[in-house]
Design an enzyme around this catalytic site. Structure first.
Site, mmCIF file in Angstrom:
data_model
loop_
_atom_site.group_PDB
_atom_site.id
_atom_site.type_symbol
_atom_site.label_atom_id
_atom_site.label_comp_id
_atom_site.label_asym_id
_atom_site.label_seq_id
_atom_site.Cartn_x
_atom_site.Cartn_y
_atom_site.Cartn_z
ATOM 1 N N GLU A 1 13.372 -28.007 -52.067
ATOM 2 C CA GLU A 1 13.428 -27.187 -50.855
ATOM 3 C C GLU A 1 13.641 -28.083 -49.644
ATOM 4 O O GLU A 1 13.297 -29.269 -49.667
ATOM 5 C CB GLU A 1 12.132 -26.366 -50.712
ATOM 6 C CG GLU A 1 11.931 -25.378 -51.845
ATOM 7 C CD GLU A 1 10.547 -24.746 -51.867
ATOM 8 O OE1 GLU A 1 10.371 -23.754 -52.603
ATOM 9 O OE2 GLU A 1 9.631 -25.238 -51.167
ATOM 10 N N HIS B 1 34.099 -64.298 -45.574
ATOM 11 C CA HIS B 1 33.620 -65.566 -46.139
ATOM 12 C C HIS B 1 34.726 -66.289 -46.910
ATOM 13 O O HIS B 1 34.833 -67.513 -46.845
ATOM 14 C CB HIS B 1 32.410 -65.308 -47.036
ATOM 15 C CG HIS B 1 31.134 -65.157 -46.280
ATOM 16 N ND1 HIS B 1 30.328 -66.223 -45.956
ATOM 17 C CD2 HIS B 1 30.533 -64.060 -45.749
ATOM 18 C CE1 HIS B 1 29.270 -65.794 -45.276
ATOM 19 N NE2 HIS B 1 29.375 -64.477 -45.144
ATOM 20 N N CYS C 1 24.319 -65.639 -47.020
ATOM 21 C CA CYS C 1 24.023 -65.488 -45.588
ATOM 22 C C CYS C 1 23.024 -64.352 -45.399
ATOM 23 O O CYS C 1 22.827 -63.501 -46.272
ATOM 24 C CB CYS C 1 25.304 -65.227 -44.794
ATOM 25 S SG CYS C 1 25.997 -63.582 -44.991
ATOM 26 N N GLU D 1 10.396 -22.510 -31.398
ATOM 27 C CA GLU D 1 9.342 -22.462 -32.408
ATOM 28 C C GLU D 1 9.841 -21.834 -33.706
ATOM 29 O O GLU D 1 9.048 -21.373 -34.529
ATOM 30 C CB GLU D 1 8.122 -21.692 -31.889
ATOM 31 C CG GLU D 1 8.354 -20.235 -31.544
ATOM 32 C CD GLU D 1 8.810 -20.009 -30.107
ATOM 33 O OE1 GLU D 1 8.586 -18.893 -29.607
ATOM 34 O OE2 GLU D 1 9.362 -20.939 -29.485
#
Length: 298
Positions: free
Chosen positions: A200, A83, A52, A208
């Site tokens: 890193e 299923h 599927c 900021e």
């Protein structure tokens, strides 16, 4: 856990498409039961879950070996159960004595599958809110959640925290407007990610201010890495086109000690950053646990 903002959106879109396809599969099941005029592998074969559309998407995600593997493995298990229950239900529909039991089993499997999907979606959406919409960088929340494990893993070999602040950022906003200021921050985030090493990581701390975690075996190695970043940003054209803006930043750098809480590390780095702002900006100040400061940019 550095999951890119856009990568999470891509996974969510793919998951939604695959989930929609699986509900269409339910309609296909009903049609198959009504007619049974053709064999459909996504319903009848022993490996139906691989045939599927949802199974195809899920197998791609599992092959990628991502950090969400536990969620995906749980979904995979529940998907197989759906299923299997469906195939058994279709096989035994003619048997009235077994019919209700298999309907119940199918319903239980389907509800468990959708519950597993829901938990994964919640996880992805929570993870998405941990990334900055402007820069795409992970926010402080991710650092908070991973810091203890990172210190346990890396502090013995040398882990350093770098807290940086864009110099004169208010002047940029006042001169060019906040939209240009936002563009500067986005461009800075890209330049930082382009220049950090593989081991890193960079985070948006707020406004900021940004945080970078460096792995270095000594103060000397850490200051070399920090200065490499500072000089790379100072040399870069932060915004392409008009206006052309170049920026610098000041940074406080400190070693992270084993079992040291993030709050203490940030307080120390912030003291060094403040000293850097007061001593002319565009510099890196190294601070130790005794709060001794050294300007490594001179």
């Amino acid at each position: 856990m550095n999951r890119k903002y856009k990568e999470i959106d891509t996974i969510i879109r793919g998951l939604n498409r695959a989930t929609d396809a699986h509900f269409k599969w339910l309609v296909k099941v009903l049609r198959f039961v009504a007619s049974r005029d053709v064999e459909l592998p996504e319903i009848t074969c022993g490996e139906a879950h691989n045939h599927c559309e949802f199974g195809g998407w899920l197998n791609e995600q599992l092959a990628a070996e991502g950090v969400d593997r536990n969620y995906l493995l749980d979904i995979h298990k529940k998907h197989i159960a759906v299923h299997q229950a469906c195939r058994q239900l279709i096989t035994d529909l003619e048997c009235a004595s077994q019919r209700q039991r298999h309907f119940d089993r199918f319903e239980t499997a389907l509800l468990a599958f959708t519950d597993s999907l829901a938990r994964y979606k919640v996880h992805l959406l929570q993870l998405r809110t941990s990334y900055d919409a402007l820069t795409g960088l992970p926010l402080r929340r991710i650092l908070d959640e991973s810091f203890d494990s990172m210190t346990a893993q890396y502090s013995e070999n040398g882990l350093y925290l770098m807290l940086l602040d864009v110099d004169h950022f208010k002047k940029i906003n006042d001169t060019y407007g906040h939209l240009v200021g936002d563009t500067v921050l986005r461009s800075l985030a890209i330049n930082l990610e382009d220049n950090i090493r593989r081991d890193e990581s960079v985070y948006r701390y707020g406004g900021e201010e940004f945080i970078i975690l460096l792995q270095a075996g000594s103060d000397r190695a850490a200051t070399v890495a920090a200065e490499r970043l500072r000089q790379a940003i100072a040399a870069a054209e932060t915004v392409s086109g008009e206006p052309c803006i170049r920026i610098t930043f000041s940074a406080g750098l400190t070693r992270v000690h084993r079992d040291e809480p993030l709050r203490e590390v940030l307080e120390r780095a912030d003291m060094a950053l403040y000293k850097g702002k007061k001593s002319g900006r565009n510099c890196t100040i190294l601070i130790n646990r005794r709060l001794d400061c050294l300007n490594v940019s001179v």
